[in-house]
Write a protein that holds these residues in place. Structure first.
Motif, PDB file in Angstrom:
ATOM      1  N   MET A 278       1.121  -1.176   0.115  1.00 44.47           N
ATOM      2  CA  MET A 278      -0.094  -0.330   0.068  1.00 44.47           C
ATOM      3  C   MET A 278       0.914   0.803   0.256  1.00 44.47           C
ATOM      4  N   VAL A 279       0.519   2.268  -0.690  1.00 40.97           N
ATOM      5  CA  VAL A 279       0.989   3.800  -0.844  1.00 40.97           C
ATOM      6  C   VAL A 279       0.291   4.958  -0.393  1.00 40.97           C
ATOM      7  N   ALA A 280       1.157   5.407   0.373  1.00 42.35           N
ATOM      8  CA  ALA A 280       0.226   6.929   0.707  1.00 42.35           C
ATOM      9  C   ALA A 280       1.203   7.760   0.218  1.00 42.35           C
ATOM     10  N   ILE A 281       1.003   9.248  -0.561  1.00 42.10           N
ATOM     11  CA  ILE A 281       2.026  10.244  -1.301  1.00 42.10           C
ATOM     12  C   ILE A 281       1.755  10.973  -0.033  1.00 42.10           C
ATOM     13  N   ASP A 282       2.608  11.754   0.457  1.00 45.93           N
ATOM     14  CA  ASP A 282       2.511  13.272   0.792  1.00 45.93           C
ATOM     15  C   ASP A 282       2.680  14.649  -0.596  1.00 45.93           C
ATOM     16  N   PHE A 283       0.913  15.416  -0.248  1.00 49.18           N
ATOM     17  CA  PHE A 283       0.331  16.377  -1.066  1.00 49.18           C
ATOM     18  C   PHE A 283       0.554  17.510  -0.555  1.00 49.18           C
ATOM     19  N   THR A 284       1.229  17.710   0.942  1.00 47.44           N
ATOM     20  CA  THR A 284       0.842  19.026   1.585  1.00 47.44           C
ATOM     21  C   THR A 284       1.704  20.256   0.377  1.00 47.44           C
ATOM     22  N   GLY A 285       1.520  21.320   1.399  1.00 49.00           N
ATOM     23  CA  GLY A 285       2.141  22.795   0.280  1.00 49.00           C
ATOM     24  C   GLY A 285       3.606  22.745   0.154  1.00 49.00           C
ATOM     25  N   SER A 286       4.048  21.959   2.016  1.00 45.80           N
ATOM     26  CA  SER A 286       5.827  22.377   1.776  1.00 45.80           C
ATOM     27  C   SER A 286       6.472  21.897   0.823  1.00 45.80           C
ATOM     28  N   ASN A 287       5.564  20.731  -0.313  1.00 41.36           N
ATOM     29  CA  ASN A 287       7.016  20.104  -1.407  1.00 41.36           C
ATOM     30  C   ASN A 287       6.945  21.236  -2.615  1.00 41.36           C
ATOM     31  N   GLY A 288       6.493  22.759  -2.283  1.00 44.96           N
ATOM     32  CA  GLY A 288       6.100  23.964  -3.460  1.00 44.96           C
ATOM     33  C   GLY A 288       5.537  23.018  -4.256  1.00 44.96           C
ATOM     34  N   ASN A 289       5.626  24.186  -5.130  1.00 43.93           N
ATOM     35  CA  ASN A 289       4.457  24.778  -6.561  1.00 43.93           C
ATOM     36  C   ASN A 289       4.695  23.331  -7.216  1.00 43.93           C
ATOM     37  N   PRO A 290       4.091  22.815  -7.484  1.00 47.91           N
ATOM     38  CA  PRO A 290       4.715  21.749  -8.895  1.00 47.91           C
ATOM     39  C   PRO A 290       4.751  22.200 -10.265  1.00 47.91           C
ATOM     40  N   ALA A 291       4.791  23.340 -10.272  1.00 46.86           N
ATOM     41  CA  ALA A 291       5.038  23.663 -11.411  1.00 46.86           C
ATOM     42  C   ALA A 291       6.443  24.308 -11.962  1.00 46.86           C
ATOM     43  N   SER A 292       6.709  24.531 -10.396  1.00 51.35           N
ATOM     44  CA  SER A 292       8.963  24.906 -10.095  1.00 51.35           C
ATOM     45  C   SER A 292       9.282  23.771  -9.956  1.00 51.35           C
ATOM     46  N   PRO A 293      10.265  24.264 -10.704  1.00 47.73           N
ATOM     47  CA  PRO A 293      11.138  22.844 -10.972  1.00 47.73           C
ATOM     48  C   PRO A 293      12.412  22.744  -9.316  1.00 47.73           C
ATOM     49  N   ASP A 294      11.825  23.681  -8.610  1.00 45.74           N
ATOM     50  CA  ASP A 294      12.592  23.002  -7.324  1.00 45.74           C
ATOM     51  C   ASP A 294      11.363  22.813  -6.750  1.00 45.74           C
ATOM     52  N   SER A 295      10.105  22.104  -6.936  1.00 44.56           N
ATOM     53  CA  SER A 295       9.591  21.827  -5.649  1.00 44.56           C
ATOM     54  C   SER A 295       9.458  19.949  -5.832  1.00 44.56           C
ATOM     55  N   LEU A 296       9.480  19.423  -4.931  1.00 46.93           N
ATOM     56  CA  LEU A 296       9.250  17.841  -5.111  1.00 46.93           C
ATOM     57  C   LEU A 296       8.179  17.430  -5.991  1.00 46.93           C
ATOM     58  N   HIS A 297       6.924  17.918  -6.047  1.00 48.66           N
ATOM     59  CA  HIS A 297       6.019  17.256  -6.739  1.00 48.66           C
ATOM     60  C   HIS A 297       6.248  18.043  -8.854  1.00 48.66           C
ATOM     61  N   PHE A 298       7.316  18.348  -8.609  1.00 53.27           N
ATOM     62  CA  PHE A 298       7.769  18.918 -10.386  1.00 53.27           C
ATOM     63  C   PHE A 298       7.492  17.829 -11.639  1.00 53.27           C
ATOM     64  N   CYS A 299       6.205  18.972 -12.163  1.00 48.75           N
ATOM     65  CA  CYS A 299       4.905  17.679 -13.315  1.00 48.75           C
ATOM     66  C   CYS A 299       5.302  18.552 -13.924  1.00 48.75           C
ATOM     67  N   MET A 300       6.026  19.260 -14.704  1.00 47.01           N
ATOM     68  CA  MET A 300       6.646  19.505 -15.629  1.00 47.01           C
ATOM     69  C   MET A 300       7.120  18.784 -17.175  1.00 47.01           C
ATOM     70  N   THR A 301       7.909  17.632 -16.990  1.00 45.01           N
ATOM     71  CA  THR A 301       8.461  17.280 -17.379  1.00 45.01           C
ATOM     72  C   THR A 301       7.271  15.905 -17.975  1.00 45.01           C
ATOM     73  N   ASN A 302       7.710  14.988 -19.178  1.00 47.51           N
ATOM     74  CA  ASN A 302       6.765  14.351 -19.622  1.00 47.51           C
ATOM     75  C   ASN A 302       8.237  13.292 -20.392  1.00 47.51           C
ATOM     76  N   PRO A 303       8.208  11.692 -19.708  1.00 46.88           N
ATOM     77  CA  PRO A 303       7.375  11.408 -18.070  1.00 46.88           C
ATOM     78  C   PRO A 303       7.756  12.639 -16.625  1.00 46.88           C
ATOM     79  N   ILE A 304       6.863  12.606 -16.093  1.00 42.93           N
ATOM     80  CA  ILE A 304       6.861  12.943 -14.741  1.00 42.93           C
ATOM     81  C   ILE A 304       8.362  12.801 -14.338  1.00 42.93           C
ATOM     82  N   ASN A 305       8.950  13.190 -13.576  1.00 47.08           N
ATOM     83  CA  ASN A 305      10.040  12.482 -13.099  1.00 47.08           C
ATOM     84  C   ASN A 305      10.985  13.717 -12.199  1.00 47.08           C
ATOM     85  N   ASN A 306      10.612  13.378 -10.474  1.00 46.78           N
ATOM     86  CA  ASN A 306      10.486  14.135  -9.878  1.00 46.78           C
ATOM     87  C   ASN A 306      11.200  12.902  -7.870  1.00 46.78           C
ATOM     88  N   PRO A 307      11.710  13.961  -6.624  1.00 47.71           N
ATOM     89  CA  PRO A 307      11.775  12.947  -6.324  1.00 47.71           C
ATOM     90  C   PRO A 307      11.101  11.792  -6.315  1.00 47.71           C
TER      91      PRO A 307
END
Length: 366
Positions: free
Chosen positions: A139-168
């Protein structure tokens, strides 16, 4: 030493190391004001007791505890594990050695120690359970709290502007999931998110990220990555907070509490991916302790470069984890991985020695 009265004895066990030095491996409870006591059963792994060498010398030393002063040796004896196993009920004399510099003094006997029973048992390994038909669910649970940073920013742990998504997070899912996936018989994984808003709703601390909100299961690690990608690009997800684990753990515990029999066994592993400090630590501890009797392991992976040292509090190797209801976690072994900041409950594997000791001291001290 209380030569004219009763003593406060306790037992220490030491063994010879490979470098020739002795190391203390066990210290018993103290029995107050007595010459005849029985120590509680001692449970030691074979590795800790003698490093797997049945003939390695073990020293059993009995001391007299004295408040405010160093404990004084009453007597000692030597025995190997082989000797203890072959001679059940072994009775050894406790000897106090004379000072080597004083030839007028002789070694003296200060009582006896009786080893009531000694045996060892093999703890079944994880593979043994799998061979016996144990079904493992991931089972998996993923942290989507704001401290991860804006997903549109390359500094975000949830950065999602690449295809495929490649982030931590995707890398952590792939790295850990690839290890655990082969053990899951049906490869159907419940996947939840926490700490975010979905649409115009309030902050949700346990929501499905699959295509079916009522069914959190996806197929395989790739299914987790696909569901993650879809919700990150849905436009419906707003990162928020705080970071709360309790609801995720209680949801996983509810699944782990499903009945099982000798022919229908299941074990569940909950993987929590998070970027920072737990904001409901006390409630999380309560949930972990309450779930400790279930076939459930909890693995926490720290994502990013934050300081995760506070999570070491959940490691009960050195200190018993206690809930607010004064319940304690009975058996837990936690491990830390430097590469993934991994901590969690793991299945213990190996040999465990059960050693019963009874200690008798002669009333006559001469």
């Amino acid at each position: 030493m209380d030569l004219l009265g009763k003593s406060d004895p306790f037992l220490e066990i030491t063994r010879l190391r490979e470098d020739g030095a002795f190391v203390t491996i066990f210290k018993s409870e103290i029995h107050k004001n007595t010459l005849n006591c029985e120590f509680s059963p001692i449970h030691l792994t074979l590795q800790k007791l003698c490093n797997g060498d049945f003939y390695r010398p073990l020293w059993f030393r009995v001391f007299d505890w004295d408040r405010g002063h160093d404990a004084e040796l009453i007597g000692e004896c030597e025995a190997s594990l082989k000797e203890l196993i072959d001679q059940q009920g072994l009775n050894k004399t406790l000897i106090r050695r004379a000072n080597a510099d004083n030839s007028k003094k002789r070694d003296k006997s200060y009582g006896n120690i009786i080893f009531k029973s000694t045996d060892f048992v093999r703890s079944s390994s994880f593979l043994d359970y799998l061979k016996g038909g144990l079904q493992v669910s991931f089972m998996v649970a993923i942290d989507f709290t704001g401290s991860n940073g804006n997903p549109a920013s390359p500094d975000s742990l949830h950065f999602c502007m690449t295809n495929p998504i490649n982030n931590p997070y995707t890398r952590a899912i792939s790295d850990v999931g690839t290890v655990l996936e082969p053990y899951d018989s049906d490869r159907k994984f419940p996947v939840w998110g926490f700490g975010a808003r979905i649409g115009q709703g309030g902050v949700d601390h346990c929501f499905s990220i699959s295509t079916n909100p009522s069914d959190p299961e996806v197929y395989g690690v790739q299914g987790i990555l696909d569901a993650y990608t879809k919700i990150m690009r849905s436009g419906q997800l707003t990162l928020s907070g705080p970071t709360l684990f309790q609801q995720i753990i209680t949801t996983a515990a509810a699944m782990a509490s499903q009945p099982y029999t000798a022919t229908d066994q299941h074990y569940r592993v909950l993987l929590i991916l998070t970027d920072g400090i737990i904001n409901d630590l006390n409630q999380t501890i309560d949930a972990i302790v309450e779930a400790s009797f279930l076939p459930l392991s909890i693995v926490i992976v720290g994502v990013g470069n934050a300081d995760f040292s506070a999570m070491n509090f959940l490691d009960s190797d050195d200190k018993v984890l206690e809930s607010s209801k004064n319940a304690v976690l009975p058996v837990i072994s936690c491990s830390l991985s430097d590469s993934a900041n991994l901590t969690g409950k793991v299945i213990s594997v190996g040999w465990r020695l059960r050693l019963w000791l009874k200690f008798l001291v002669k009333s006559s001290r001469t």
